[in-house]
Design a protein around this motif. Structure first.
Motif, PDB file in Angstrom:
ATOM      1  N   MET A   1     -33.308 -32.126   7.799  1.00  0.00           N
ATOM      2  CA  MET A   1     -32.030 -31.590   7.351  1.00  0.00           C
ATOM      3  C   MET A   1     -31.474 -30.661   8.430  1.00  0.00           C
ATOM      4  N   SER A   2     -30.302 -30.973   8.929  1.00  0.00           N
ATOM      5  CA  SER A   2     -29.673 -30.157   9.956  1.00  0.00           C
ATOM      6  C   SER A   2     -28.821 -29.071   9.302  1.00  0.00           C
ATOM      7  N   SER A   3     -28.766 -27.913   9.936  1.00  0.00           N
ATOM      8  CA  SER A   3     -28.019 -26.779   9.410  1.00  0.00           C
ATOM      9  C   SER A   3     -26.834 -26.472  10.313  1.00  0.00           C
ATOM     10  N   PRO A   4     -25.714 -26.007   9.745  1.00  0.00           N
ATOM     11  CA  PRO A   4     -24.611 -25.538  10.589  1.00  0.00           C
ATOM     12  C   PRO A   4     -24.913 -24.202  11.250  1.00  0.00           C
ATOM     13  N   LEU A   5     -26.016 -23.560  10.846  1.00  0.00           N
ATOM     14  CA  LEU A   5     -26.391 -22.273  11.414  1.00  0.00           C
ATOM     15  C   LEU A   5     -27.117 -22.459  12.746  1.00  0.00           C
ATOM     16  N   ILE A   6     -27.047 -21.436  13.573  1.00  0.00           N
ATOM     17  CA  ILE A   6     -27.708 -21.407  14.874  1.00  0.00           C
ATOM     18  C   ILE A   6     -28.758 -20.303  14.836  1.00  0.00           C
ATOM     19  N   TYR A   7     -29.937 -20.579  15.363  1.00  0.00           N
ATOM     20  CA  TYR A   7     -30.940 -19.521  15.404  1.00  0.00           C
ATOM     21  C   TYR A   7     -30.826 -18.776  16.726  1.00  0.00           C
ATOM     22  N   GLY A   8     -30.578 -17.469  16.637  1.00  0.00           N
ATOM     23  CA  GLY A   8     -30.449 -16.627  17.814  1.00  0.00           C
ATOM     24  C   GLY A   8     -31.793 -16.031  18.205  1.00  0.00           C
ATOM     25  N   CYS A   9     -32.199 -16.248  19.442  1.00  0.00           N
ATOM     26  CA  CYS A   9     -33.539 -15.889  19.898  1.00  0.00           C
ATOM     27  C   CYS A   9     -33.607 -14.534  20.603  1.00  0.00           C
ATOM     28  N   MET A  10     -32.593 -13.700  20.458  1.00  0.00           N
ATOM     29  CA  MET A  10     -32.537 -12.440  21.187  1.00  0.00           C
ATOM     30  C   MET A  10     -33.714 -11.528  20.889  1.00  0.00           C
ATOM     31  N   ALA A  11     -34.227 -11.560  19.656  1.00  0.00           N
ATOM     32  CA  ALA A  11     -35.290 -10.626  19.266  1.00  0.00           C
ATOM     33  C   ALA A  11     -36.685 -11.100  19.654  1.00  0.00           C
ATOM     34  N   LEU A  12     -36.826 -12.330  20.099  1.00  0.00           N
ATOM     35  CA  LEU A  12     -38.144 -12.848  20.445  1.00  0.00           C
ATOM     36  C   LEU A  12     -38.650 -12.210  21.736  1.00  0.00           C
ATOM     37  N   GLY A  13     -39.943 -11.962  21.811  1.00  0.00           N
ATOM     38  CA  GLY A  13     -40.542 -11.547  23.079  1.00  0.00           C
ATOM     39  C   GLY A  13     -40.756 -10.069  23.259  1.00  0.00           C
ATOM     40  N   GLY A  14     -40.333  -9.251  22.312  1.00  0.00           N
ATOM     41  CA  GLY A  14     -40.609  -7.830  22.419  1.00  0.00           C
ATOM     42  C   GLY A  14     -39.525  -7.041  23.125  1.00  0.00           C
ATOM     43  N   ALA A  15     -39.939  -5.957  23.782  1.00  0.00           N
ATOM     44  CA  ALA A  15     -38.995  -5.010  24.391  1.00  0.00           C
ATOM     45  C   ALA A  15     -38.260  -5.647  25.568  1.00  0.00           C
ATOM     46  N   TRP A  16     -37.080  -5.090  25.844  1.00  0.00           N
ATOM     47  CA  TRP A  16     -36.266  -5.591  26.956  1.00  0.00           C
ATOM     48  C   TRP A  16     -36.704  -4.949  28.271  1.00  0.00           C
ATOM     49  N   ASP A  17     -37.943  -5.197  28.628  1.00  0.00           N
ATOM     50  CA  ASP A  17     -38.471  -4.713  29.895  1.00  0.00           C
ATOM     51  C   ASP A  17     -39.416  -5.786  30.433  1.00  0.00           C
ATOM     52  N   ARG A  18     -40.123  -5.464  31.471  1.00  0.00           N
ATOM     53  CA  ARG A  18     -40.969  -6.468  32.113  1.00  0.00           C
ATOM     54  C   ARG A  18     -42.430  -6.360  31.697  1.00  0.00           C
ATOM     55  N   SER A  19     -42.665  -5.798  30.529  1.00  0.00           N
ATOM     56  CA  SER A  19     -44.028  -5.707  30.011  1.00  0.00           C
ATOM     57  C   SER A  19     -44.528  -7.091  29.620  1.00  0.00           C
TER      58      SER A  19
END
Length: 318
Positions: A1-19
């Motif tokens: 089943m396809s959804s009209p929604l898009i999954y946003g991956c911005m929160a994946l992967g932890g902090a916005w640094d190079r850790s």
């Protein structure tokens, strides 16, 4: 089943640094992506700046370890924002670059991190006043001719940008991504307040939605969940408008037998121009809750839609 929604991956992967990505961060990302996939999401939204590239890296690891997820999904990613200590040098200001070398290097880095040969769409994240449209357009056409992208999107840009890129591109321009939600209502406020003093408070690219509809360009709404303030997250203290809007959301959700998240996101889906909301929560329950948004949009009456709009704006329309 396809959804009209898009999954946003911005929160994946932890902090916005190079850790380094921890095992807990990987497991949380895998759980979220699997929940979105199982709920029918088939388009996953990335950017090179998300978690300093770790969002794409963790997603690539998930695909490698869970090949079933790769079947039937599409990926889009963005380029163009340079953040110090992230996509830009440590001592630089935040700036935008859409020159040939930056676009190519950004895309090649994204493909490597994602572990794929191409993406469905490369989105230009912000406009760059210092690079000519011709250079940017030719670069994108070259990437498409090499089979690295299928189409182009624009993010946080105006109708003027859309029309100009359509003139210089041979590659199809298939999507425009811009902030829209019950909390960020400029797209409808500006539409009806053109002859009102109140209308000067709102800033949305005039004619953008009608142009996209006429040219069959997909409109994607980032920030669609309004940071959750109408669907369970504590509103700022003293924000009586958010509290009142949450009450309307609760009542409609109960009547429709859907989740609160579905009502909030469904408000965008109810709009006739085919808006595709981007959902970025990592909470599997909230992902599944948002998946009911098409049902909420179908059940939402004309009056329901206006009631939500009026509650969120805090006072009646003129």
């Amino acid at each position: 089943m396809s959804s009209p929604l898009i999954y946003g991956c911005m929160a994946l992967g932890g902090a916005w640094d190079r850790s380094e990505i921890t095992s807990a961060q990987f497991d949380a990302a895998h759980t979220a992506v699997r929940a979105a996939h199982d709920a029918g999401f088939d388009l996953f939204d990335h950017a090179d700046i998300y978690a300093a590239g770790k969002s794409e890296t963790v997603f690539g690891r998930i695909l490698a370890e869970d090949p079933e997820l790769r079947q039937g999904i599409k990926l889009q990613t963005k380029c163009g924002i340079r953040i110090p200590g992230n996509t830009g040098p440590d001592n630089s200001p935040v700036h935008y670059r859409l020159d040939r070398d930056t676009i190519r290097a950004s895309l090649e880095g994204s493909l490597q991190r994602l572990g794929v040969d191409s993406v469905e769409r490369l989105i230009l994240h912000r406009p760059d006043p210092l690079t000519t449209l011709g250079e940017t357009g030719q670069t994108l056409d070259d990437l498409r001719s090499e089979g690295l992208i299928n189409s182009v999107g624009l993010s946080n840009m105006t109708l003027r940008h859309v029309a100009a890129f359509q003139q210089v591109l041979c590659t199809p321009l298939t999507a425009v991504q811009i902030q829209m939600s019950l909390a960020h209502r400029d797209f409808v406020e500006a539409q009806v307040l053109g002859n009102q003093t109140e209308g000067t408070e709102y800033n949305f690219p005039e004619g953008l939605l009608t142009h996209c509809a006429a040219d069959e360009i997909e409109v994607q709404a980032w920030g669609a969940m309004a940071d959750g303030i109408y669907s369970g997250r504590q509103a700022p203290e003293g924000d009586t408008t958010a509290e009142a809007t949450s009450g309307v959301v609760d009542r409609l959700a109960e009547r429709m037998n859907v989740t609160r998240e579905a009502v909030v996101v469904g408000w965008l889906l109810r709009h006739p121009y085919g808006i595709r909301p981007v959902v970025g929560t990592m909470n599997p329950e909230r992902i599944r809750a948002c998946a009911q948004a098409p049902q909420a949009a179908e059940l939402m009456t004309h009056t329901d839609w206006y009631e939500l709009w009026t509650a969120a704006r805090g006072h009646s329309l003129p």
